[in-house]
Design a protein around this motif. Structure first.
Motif, mmCIF file in Angstrom:
data_model
loop_
_atom_site.group_PDB
_atom_site.id
_atom_site.type_symbol
_atom_site.label_atom_id
_atom_site.label_comp_id
_atom_site.label_asym_id
_atom_site.label_seq_id
_atom_site.Cartn_x
_atom_site.Cartn_y
_atom_site.Cartn_z
ATOM 1 N N SER A 79 -102.741 -12.543 49.411
ATOM 2 C CA SER A 79 -101.620 -12.076 50.233
ATOM 3 C C SER A 79 -101.466 -10.566 50.129
ATOM 4 O O SER A 79 -101.167 -9.894 51.116
ATOM 5 C CB SER A 79 -100.320 -12.751 49.805
ATOM 6 N N PHE A 80 -101.670 -10.045 48.931
ATOM 7 C CA PHE A 80 -101.561 -8.603 48.735
ATOM 8 C C PHE A 80 -102.663 -7.868 49.493
ATOM 9 O O PHE A 80 -102.425 -6.828 50.098
ATOM 10 C CB PHE A 80 -101.582 -8.259 47.253
ATOM 11 N N GLU A 81 -103.868 -8.427 49.499
ATOM 12 C CA GLU A 81 -104.966 -7.823 50.270
ATOM 13 C C GLU A 81 -104.602 -7.770 51.746
ATOM 14 O O GLU A 81 -104.798 -6.745 52.407
ATOM 15 C CB GLU A 81 -106.251 -8.626 50.093
ATOM 16 N N GLU A 82 -104.055 -8.867 52.277
ATOM 17 C CA GLU A 82 -103.651 -8.904 53.682
ATOM 18 C C GLU A 82 -102.574 -7.856 53.968
ATOM 19 O O GLU A 82 -102.617 -7.176 54.996
ATOM 20 C CB GLU A 82 -103.138 -10.295 54.048
ATOM 21 N N GLN A 83 -101.620 -7.747 53.057
ATOM 22 C CA GLN A 83 -100.554 -6.757 53.222
ATOM 23 C C GLN A 83 -101.133 -5.343 53.244
ATOM 24 O O GLN A 83 -100.722 -4.516 54.060
ATOM 25 C CB GLN A 83 -99.541 -6.899 52.089
ATOM 26 N N LEU A 84 -102.087 -5.076 52.369
ATOM 27 C CA LEU A 84 -102.726 -3.754 52.349
ATOM 28 C C LEU A 84 -103.438 -3.468 53.669
ATOM 29 O O LEU A 84 -103.341 -2.363 54.212
ATOM 30 C CB LEU A 84 -103.719 -3.650 51.189
ATOM 31 N N GLU A 96 -102.783 -4.698 56.613
ATOM 32 C CA GLU A 96 -101.808 -4.489 57.684
ATOM 33 C C GLU A 96 -101.124 -3.125 57.557
ATOM 34 O O GLU A 96 -100.900 -2.442 58.550
ATOM 35 C CB GLU A 96 -100.754 -5.591 57.656
ATOM 36 N N THR A 97 -100.804 -2.750 56.330
ATOM 37 C CA THR A 97 -100.080 -1.496 56.102
ATOM 38 C C THR A 97 -100.979 -0.280 56.261
ATOM 39 O O THR A 97 -100.544 0.770 56.746
ATOM 40 C CB THR A 97 -99.465 -1.496 54.688
ATOM 41 N N TYR A 98 -102.229 -0.412 55.849
ATOM 42 C CA TYR A 98 -103.182 0.707 55.877
ATOM 43 C C TYR A 98 -104.414 0.296 56.690
ATOM 44 O O TYR A 98 -105.443 -0.100 56.136
ATOM 45 C CB TYR A 98 -103.578 1.094 54.453
ATOM 46 N N PRO A 99 -104.331 0.384 58.014
ATOM 47 C CA PRO A 99 -105.416 -0.111 58.870
ATOM 48 C C PRO A 99 -106.752 0.609 58.679
ATOM 49 O O PRO A 99 -107.784 0.099 59.105
ATOM 50 C CB PRO A 99 -104.875 0.098 60.290
ATOM 51 N N PHE A 100 -106.737 1.748 58.025
ATOM 52 C CA PHE A 100 -107.993 2.467 57.781
ATOM 53 C C PHE A 100 -108.808 1.850 56.639
ATOM 54 O O PHE A 100 -109.971 2.186 56.455
ATOM 55 C CB PHE A 100 -107.737 3.952 57.496
ATOM 56 N N LEU A 101 -108.195 0.940 55.855
ATOM 57 C CA LEU A 101 -108.935 0.263 54.783
ATOM 58 C C LEU A 101 -109.806 -0.833 55.366
ATOM 59 O O LEU A 101 -109.428 -1.497 56.331
ATOM 60 C CB LEU A 101 -107.973 -0.377 53.781
ATOM 61 N N ASP A 102 -110.966 -1.053 54.763
ATOM 62 C CA ASP A 102 -111.745 -2.229 55.132
ATOM 63 C C ASP A 102 -111.484 -3.313 54.073
ATOM 64 O O ASP A 102 -110.800 -3.073 53.077
ATOM 65 C CB ASP A 102 -113.232 -1.903 55.280
#
Length: 60
Positions: A29-34, A36-42
């Motif tokens: 869930s935390f990965e998904e949140q990251l 969504e919050t930081y779209p530049f992350l893969d």
């Protein structure tokens, strides 16, 4: 381990206390949140940032 170097250090209040931003829930869930919050992350970066660090810290 710091106590010998910091004689005025207070009790270990952090041992049983959730630190700010320390309760992230489950890793997926935390990965998904990251993501969504930081779209530049893969996905690889999000997984790395969401990974628990406590096991590494125990061996330091």
């Amino acid at each position: 381990m710091l106590e010998p170097h910091l004689p005025t250090m207070a009790n270990t209040w952090t041992a049983e206390t959730v630190l700010p931003d320390g309760n992230i829930g489950d890793q997926a869930s935390f990965e998904e949140q990251l993501l969504e919050t930081y779209p530049f992350l893969d996905a690889v970066q999000a997984r790395r940032y969401a990974a628990p660090t406590a096991p590494c810290a125990e061996h330091s």
